[in-house]
Design a protein around this motif. Structure first.
Motif, mmCIF file in Angstrom:
data_model
loop_
_atom_site.group_PDB
_atom_site.id
_atom_site.type_symbol
_atom_site.label_atom_id
_atom_site.label_comp_id
_atom_site.label_asym_id
_atom_site.label_seq_id
_atom_site.Cartn_x
_atom_site.Cartn_y
_atom_site.Cartn_z
ATOM 1 N N PRO A 19 32.985 -29.280 42.445
ATOM 2 C CA PRO A 19 32.354 -28.134 42.669
ATOM 3 C C PRO A 19 33.234 -26.983 42.372
ATOM 4 C CG PRO A 19 32.127 -29.724 44.443
ATOM 5 C CD PRO A 19 33.228 -30.379 43.511
ATOM 6 N N ALA A 23 31.873 -22.517 45.412
ATOM 7 C CA ALA A 23 30.875 -23.369 45.800
ATOM 8 C C ALA A 23 30.104 -22.897 47.220
ATOM 9 C CB ALA A 23 31.142 -24.694 45.924
ATOM 10 N N ASN A 92 26.633 -29.777 46.241
ATOM 11 C CA ASN A 92 27.605 -30.094 45.599
ATOM 12 C C ASN A 92 28.416 -31.379 45.610
ATOM 13 O OD1 ASN A 92 28.291 -27.141 44.898
ATOM 14 N ND2 ASN A 92 28.226 -26.953 47.369
#
Length: 335
Positions: A19, A23, A92
């Motif tokens: 990610p 994120a 994610n």
């Protein structure tokens, strides 16, 4: 299920799915990480089976693709509270995102890669949400749809630039695509720019939309097509109980006047080996609310005993759908 998809999803480069440092719990569509397919990055939808690679890219048309459910791990929701924390996929989740890319993006979205393909990641509802009461599952599907709507809005504002577009979806993706048509496309200028909607894998009543009508013949535009695939002769109990007429067309002919097609009309199915599509693989027939298909031909199919071919709704007709999209675009441009 025997794999109708490529086996390449068994391994992935974890670094490619880490990610971003920024994120968040919700997708940020200005970041390419939150697009499974996007013209701005190399992705699995760029792949084409070897026999079909001789084509010229057309960047004047877009495809907005909504992938099916890949959040299927039973342990993720078993004995868990009925909350978004468990019943909606984490945006994610590296392993889940890789699974999405190596299966539906590679095997389904790639059908449309003659054009610019956009496929957002979204907080999809778990597969078992389909078995919950509507009142219980609604928040999970609403969360997923909210992401799709946000992604589509962002796509229109930043990437479309007035281009005609194809809307394509499978399974859970079709559930969200149908809402998108009803809420954002019908009765707007977008309807005049929509070449066709391929909303596949879930039943869509012929009169579901106010303005968007079913495509009954090839070369029609501004309309939708849909089908669900089962083994010839099989109709599951839940379909027999349906009280509505779903629009259902044969993807080997795309004509209601030709509800039946033999194997010779199957231009190429993408099964276990992505680069070795199987020509003349299945024969098909529209039967009420479902599409009947003969058993797919591949080495080891003697062990294939299941009768629901949902996983192959696109794979079994890969080249036919690809060619149909091409013909629809040509018809649209002539108009």
């Amino acid at each position: 299920m025997l794999a109708l998809h490529s086996c390449s999803g068994s391994k992935y480069n974890a670094d490619d799915y880490a990610p971003p440092q920024t994120a968040t719990a919700q997708p940020d569509y200005c970041n390419l990480y939150y697009w499974a397919a996007h013209p701005g990055k190399h992705n699995a939808s760029d792949s084409t089976p070897e026999p079909f690679r001789n084509f010229v890219k057309d960047t004047s048309v877009d495809v907005f693709f909504i992938h099916p459910t890949t959040y299927t791990d039973e342990a993720a929701v078993k004995n868990k509270p009925l909350t978004m924390q468990y019943w909606n996929a984490g945006i994610n989740d590296a392993e889940l995102n890789a699974k999405t890319d190596y299966y539906p993006i590679l095997n389904q979205a790639s059908v449309f890669n003659k054009y610019r393909v956009f496929a957002p990641r979204y907080r999809q509802a778990h597969i078992k949400a389909f078995g919950l009461a509507d009142s219980t599952s609604r928040p999970f599907f609403d969360t997923a749809y909210a992401d799709i709507k946000t992604a589509f809005t962002y796509y229109l504002q930043h990437y479309n630039n007035g281009r005609p577009f194809i809307l394509a979806a499978h399974s859970q993706g079709t559930k969200h695509a149908a809402l998108l048509i009803a809420e954002m496309i019908e009765n707007t200028d977008l309807q005049n720019r929509m070449v066709i909607a391929y909303i596949i894998g879930l039943p869509v009543p012929a009169d579901y939309f106010a303005k968007c009508k079913p495509c009954t013949e090839p070369n029609q535009t501004g309309c939708f097509v849909s089908w669900r695939t089962f083994k010839t002769g099989y109709i599951p109990d839940y379909v027999q109980k349906e009280k509505f007429a779903a629009f259902n067309i044969n993807p080997l002919t795309f004509s209601i006047k030709q509800p039946k097609a033999d194997r010779s009309q199957n231009k190429g199915a993408v099964l276990y080996k992505f680069n070795k599509p199987k020509m003349q693989n299945v024969a098909t027939e529209v039967h009420g609310n479902v599409l009947w298909s003969t058993k797919p031909r591949f080495f080891g199919n003697i062990f294939m005993t299941y009768k629901n071919y949902h996983i192959g709704d696109i794979n079994l007709f890969w080249k036919n759908i690809r060619d149909d999209a091409d013909e629809r675009v040509k018809a649209f441009m002539k108009k």
